[in-house]
Motif scaffolding. Structure first.
Motif, PDB file in Angstrom:
ATOM      1  N   LEU A 231       0.259  -0.974  -0.182  1.00 13.59           N
ATOM      2  CA  LEU A 231       0.173   0.129   0.040  1.00 13.59           C
ATOM      3  C   LEU A 231       1.015   1.210  -0.020  1.00 13.59           C
ATOM      4  O   LEU A 231      -0.072   2.350  -0.486  1.00 13.59           O
ATOM      5  CB  LEU A 231      -0.955   0.545   1.069  1.00 13.59           C
ATOM      6  CG  LEU A 231      -2.699  -0.819   0.833  1.00 13.59           C
ATOM      7  CD1 LEU A 231      -2.918  -0.842   2.983  1.00 13.59           C
ATOM      8  CD2 LEU A 231      -3.310  -0.385  -0.021  1.00 13.59           C
ATOM      9  N   ALA A 232       1.465   0.636   0.736  1.00 19.23           N
ATOM     10  CA  ALA A 232       2.617   2.274   0.739  1.00 19.23           C
ATOM     11  C   ALA A 232       3.846   2.713  -0.513  1.00 19.23           C
ATOM     12  O   ALA A 232       3.572   3.619  -1.478  1.00 19.23           O
ATOM     13  CB  ALA A 232       3.365   2.107   1.721  1.00 19.23           C
ATOM     14  N   ILE A 233       3.365   1.789  -1.132  1.00 18.26           N
ATOM     15  CA  ILE A 233       4.610   1.898  -2.263  1.00 18.26           C
ATOM     16  C   ILE A 233       3.455   2.139  -3.809  1.00 18.26           C
ATOM     17  O   ILE A 233       4.017   3.744  -3.817  1.00 18.26           O
ATOM     18  CB  ILE A 233       5.052   0.269  -2.535  1.00 18.26           C
ATOM     19  CG1 ILE A 233       6.530   0.026  -1.897  1.00 18.26           C
ATOM     20  CG2 ILE A 233       5.628   0.339  -4.524  1.00 18.26           C
ATOM     21  CD1 ILE A 233       7.129  -1.455  -1.984  1.00 18.26           C
ATOM     22  N   TRP A 234       2.249   1.401  -3.109  1.00 17.50           N
ATOM     23  CA  TRP A 234       1.645   2.502  -4.198  1.00 17.50           C
ATOM     24  C   TRP A 234       1.290   3.515  -4.121  1.00 17.50           C
ATOM     25  O   TRP A 234       0.476   4.236  -5.311  1.00 17.50           O
ATOM     26  CB  TRP A 234       0.252   0.946  -4.364  1.00 17.50           C
ATOM     27  CG  TRP A 234      -0.835   2.090  -5.179  1.00 17.50           C
ATOM     28  CD1 TRP A 234      -0.918   2.134  -6.944  1.00 17.50           C
ATOM     29  CD2 TRP A 234      -1.681   2.312  -4.597  1.00 17.50           C
ATOM     30  NE1 TRP A 234      -2.483   2.318  -6.508  1.00 17.50           N
ATOM     31  CE2 TRP A 234      -3.222   2.609  -5.995  1.00 17.50           C
ATOM     32  CE3 TRP A 234      -2.918   2.370  -3.865  1.00 17.50           C
ATOM     33  CZ2 TRP A 234      -4.545   3.047  -5.855  1.00 17.50           C
ATOM     34  CZ3 TRP A 234      -4.516   2.811  -3.381  1.00 17.50           C
ATOM     35  CH2 TRP A 234      -5.290   2.827  -4.576  1.00 17.50           C
ATOM     36  N   ASP A 252      -2.273  -3.433  -8.748  1.00 23.09           N
ATOM     37  CA  ASP A 252      -2.611  -5.120  -8.766  1.00 23.09           C
ATOM     38  C   ASP A 252      -2.030  -5.642  -7.773  1.00 23.09           C
ATOM     39  O   ASP A 252      -2.701  -6.497  -7.227  1.00 23.09           O
ATOM     40  CB  ASP A 252      -2.295  -5.841 -10.592  1.00 23.09           C
ATOM     41  CG  ASP A 252      -2.462  -5.625 -11.783  1.00 23.09           C
ATOM     42  OD1 ASP A 252      -3.866  -4.410 -11.382  1.00 23.09           O
ATOM     43  OD2 ASP A 252      -2.152  -5.586 -12.939  1.00 23.09           O
ATOM     44  N   LEU A 253      -0.647  -5.627  -7.259  1.00 18.86           N
ATOM     45  CA  LEU A 253      -0.806  -6.296  -6.172  1.00 18.86           C
ATOM     46  C   LEU A 253      -1.358  -6.368  -5.286  1.00 18.86           C
ATOM     47  O   LEU A 253      -1.611  -7.216  -3.937  1.00 18.86           O
ATOM     48  CB  LEU A 253       0.853  -5.977  -5.978  1.00 18.86           C
ATOM     49  CG  LEU A 253       1.538  -6.619  -4.329  1.00 18.86           C
ATOM     50  CD1 LEU A 253       1.652  -8.277  -4.094  1.00 18.86           C
ATOM     51  CD2 LEU A 253       2.924  -5.860  -4.295  1.00 18.86           C
ATOM     52  N   VAL A 254      -1.885  -4.555  -4.478  1.00 13.67           N
ATOM     53  CA  VAL A 254      -2.904  -5.059  -3.903  1.00 13.67           C
ATOM     54  C   VAL A 254      -4.232  -5.815  -3.421  1.00 13.67           C
ATOM     55  O   VAL A 254      -4.095  -6.179  -2.634  1.00 13.67           O
ATOM     56  CB  VAL A 254      -3.327  -3.084  -3.409  1.00 13.67           C
ATOM     57  CG1 VAL A 254      -3.798  -3.045  -2.138  1.00 13.67           C
ATOM     58  CG2 VAL A 254      -1.795  -2.344  -2.967  1.00 13.67           C
ATOM     59  N   LEU A 255      -4.401  -5.296  -4.366  1.00 13.54           N
ATOM     60  CA  LEU A 255      -5.904  -5.830  -4.949  1.00 13.54           C
ATOM     61  C   LEU A 255      -5.815  -7.485  -4.247  1.00 13.54           C
ATOM     62  O   LEU A 255      -6.917  -8.267  -3.679  1.00 13.54           O
ATOM     63  CB  LEU A 255      -6.800  -5.868  -5.970  1.00 13.54           C
ATOM     64  CG  LEU A 255      -6.761  -4.475  -6.746  1.00 13.54           C
ATOM     65  CD1 LEU A 255      -7.736  -4.476  -7.860  1.00 13.54           C
ATOM     66  CD2 LEU A 255      -7.588  -3.946  -5.276  1.00 13.54           C
ATOM     67  N   LEU A 294       6.033  -6.613 -10.530  1.00 14.78           N
ATOM     68  CA  LEU A 294       5.977  -5.099 -10.308  1.00 14.78           C
ATOM     69  C   LEU A 294       7.213  -4.807 -10.427  1.00 14.78           C
ATOM     70  O   LEU A 294       8.315  -4.146 -10.634  1.00 14.78           O
ATOM     71  CB  LEU A 294       5.461  -4.921  -8.379  1.00 14.78           C
ATOM     72  CG  LEU A 294       5.469  -3.725  -7.698  1.00 14.78           C
ATOM     73  CD1 LEU A 294       5.316  -2.194  -8.658  1.00 14.78           C
ATOM     74  CD2 LEU A 294       5.570  -3.726  -6.019  1.00 14.78           C
ATOM     75  N   LEU A 295       8.181  -5.598  -9.233  1.00 21.68           N
ATOM     76  CA  LEU A 295       9.802  -5.792  -9.417  1.00 21.68           C
ATOM     77  C   LEU A 295      10.128  -5.752 -10.872  1.00 21.68           C
ATOM     78  O   LEU A 295      10.853  -4.669 -10.877  1.00 21.68           O
ATOM     79  CB  LEU A 295       9.870  -7.420  -8.601  1.00 21.68           C
ATOM     80  CG  LEU A 295      12.125  -7.479  -8.949  1.00 21.68           C
ATOM     81  CD1 LEU A 295      12.519  -5.788  -7.738  1.00 21.68           C
ATOM     82  CD2 LEU A 295      11.994  -8.834  -8.290  1.00 21.68           C
ATOM     83  N   LEU A 296       9.919  -6.233 -11.884  1.00 22.61           N
ATOM     84  CA  LEU A 296       9.983  -6.075 -12.986  1.00 22.61           C
ATOM     85  C   LEU A 296       9.673  -4.908 -13.434  1.00 22.61           C
ATOM     86  O   LEU A 296      10.356  -4.419 -14.624  1.00 22.61           O
ATOM     87  CB  LEU A 296       9.747  -7.491 -14.250  1.00 22.61           C
ATOM     88  CG  LEU A 296      10.644  -8.600 -13.362  1.00 22.61           C
ATOM     89  CD1 LEU A 296       9.616  -9.936 -14.109  1.00 22.61           C
ATOM     90  CD2 LEU A 296      12.119  -8.743 -13.564  1.00 22.61           C
ATOM     91  N   ALA A 297       8.577  -4.612 -13.253  1.00 25.24           N
ATOM     92  CA  ALA A 297       8.017  -3.285 -13.784  1.00 25.24           C
ATOM     93  C   ALA A 297       8.559  -2.248 -13.862  1.00 25.24           C
ATOM     94  O   ALA A 297       8.682  -0.635 -14.414  1.00 25.24           O
ATOM     95  CB  ALA A 297       6.824  -2.809 -13.581  1.00 25.24           C
ATOM     96  N   THR A 298       9.734  -1.920 -13.049  1.00 23.97           N
ATOM     97  CA  THR A 298      10.908  -1.084 -12.108  1.00 23.97           C
ATOM     98  C   THR A 298      11.749  -0.389 -13.068  1.00 23.97           C
ATOM     99  O   THR A 298      12.285   0.478 -13.225  1.00 23.97           O
ATOM    100  CB  THR A 298      10.755  -0.718 -10.744  1.00 23.97           C
ATOM    101  OG1 THR A 298      11.606  -2.290 -10.381  1.00 23.97           O
ATOM    102  CG2 THR A 298       9.568  -1.145  -9.709  1.00 23.97           C
TER     103      THR A 298
END
Length: 323
Positions: A231-234, A252-255, A294-298
């Protein structure tokens, strides 16, 4: 003489969409084999085939005398061949792509070796009569396959250029830390299952020497840390107006985490009903895939120039003109 892969590659050039579909097929099948393995455990069919590599001392396959449990266990073993077929398709498609992408081919072979090694670990689980630590290793090896297939799927959709960061170092470090915490969450989850009542067989199977209530609370606390971190990252990405791809993966990760948490608490309140445990197992796989995405999307990778193996024709020199 050319090896079979080189022979096929010389005669077939798959479209990029075909390579991506092959990568997705391998990813989907890696999730399916996790769920089918969970079905073996949750139906108490772990020793439905009581030896390995044969199903019994007298038969390579399950027989009617083995009943429901034998059919479930043997069906899960046969699912490995379906996974191998999906992995094989990706290896062939990646090797045949033009220009050649060695990184994808290596990832394909990594998938193959993970499947092969996990097949051996699965056999050891049967020979050790479902030792809970070996069973946990079996699941973690399946998670390793999910990791490699997810990486392959993402890499098949991008180029082979050097990675270029899309967010700043603080965000990248936060996502990396979240990935480590999520991996720890998965590992602790195997201890929860290994200490719980779903031993994988209806007989008196050895369990992990942890108090189930205590290890479950540790798992829950770690899950809350992962949820709050996501949540903090989002929220941080929203405030920084981050690229849509990164922001979308964080959302997507949060959901997925919220859905997984809800299933986990209901499962705990209802004393681990088999169906909800199966959904929680699927959710754990989807959480890990979302974390990796998420890791790869950075970062992003652009297309590269053709390699030395397929050089481009030199541009013609300009014609001299008379002065």
């Amino acid at each position: 003489m050319r090896n079979p892969l080189a022979f096929v590659a010389a005669r077939w050039t798959p479209r990029p969409e075909t390579v991506r579909r092959a990568a997705l097929a391998a990813l989907v099948m890696s999730v399916v084999i996790v769920v089918s393995g969970g079905a073996v455990r949750l139906t108490g069919s772990g020793l439905g085939c009581d030896t390995w590599p044969k199903c019994s001392d007298d038969s390579l396959v399950a027989t009617s005398e083995m009943g429901f449990h034998g059919a479930i266990e043997f069906g899960n073993r046969m699912m490995t061949y379906v996974v191998c077929a999906a992995v094989g398709w990706f290896i062939v498609a990646a090797r045949s792509a033009k220009p050649r992408r060695r990184s994808l081919t290596r990832l394909g072979w990594a998938q193959f070796w993970v499947v092969a090694s996990n097949g051996v670990i699965g056999g050891i689980t049967v020979l050790t009569e479902l030792n809970p630590f070996i069973v946990a290793g079996h699941f973690l090896a399946a998670t390793a396959l999910v990791t490699v297939t997810t990486l392959s799927w993402v890499r098949a959709r991008e180029g082979d250029g050097p990675p270029r960061p899309l967010v700043g170092p603080p965000v990248r470090r936060a996502v990396a830390a979240l990935t480590v915490l999520s991996a720890a969450l998965v590992v602790v989850g195997t201890a929860v299952t290994g200490s719980g009542k779903h031993a994988g067989d209806e007989s008196d199977i050895e369990r992990m020497p942890f108090d189930w209530e205590t290890i479950t609370r540790v798992h829950s606390a770690l899950a809350w840390v992962v949820v709050l971190g996501a949540l903090a990252i989002w929220l941080g990405l929203r405030m920084m107006d981050a690229p849509p791809a990164v922001l979308g993966r964080a959302r997507d990760l949060v959901l997925v985490l919220l859905a997984q948490g809800a299933i986990g608490y209901v499962q705990y309140a209802l004393d681990e009903p088999e169906l909800l445990v199966a959904f929680h197992l699927l959710g754990a796989t989807l959480v890990w895939i979302s974390v990796l995405r998420l890791l790869l999307a950075t970062r992003e990778r652009a297309e590269t120039e053709p390699s030395d193996e397929e050089p481009t024709a030199p541009e013609p020199a300009p014609l001299a003109t008379a002065s």
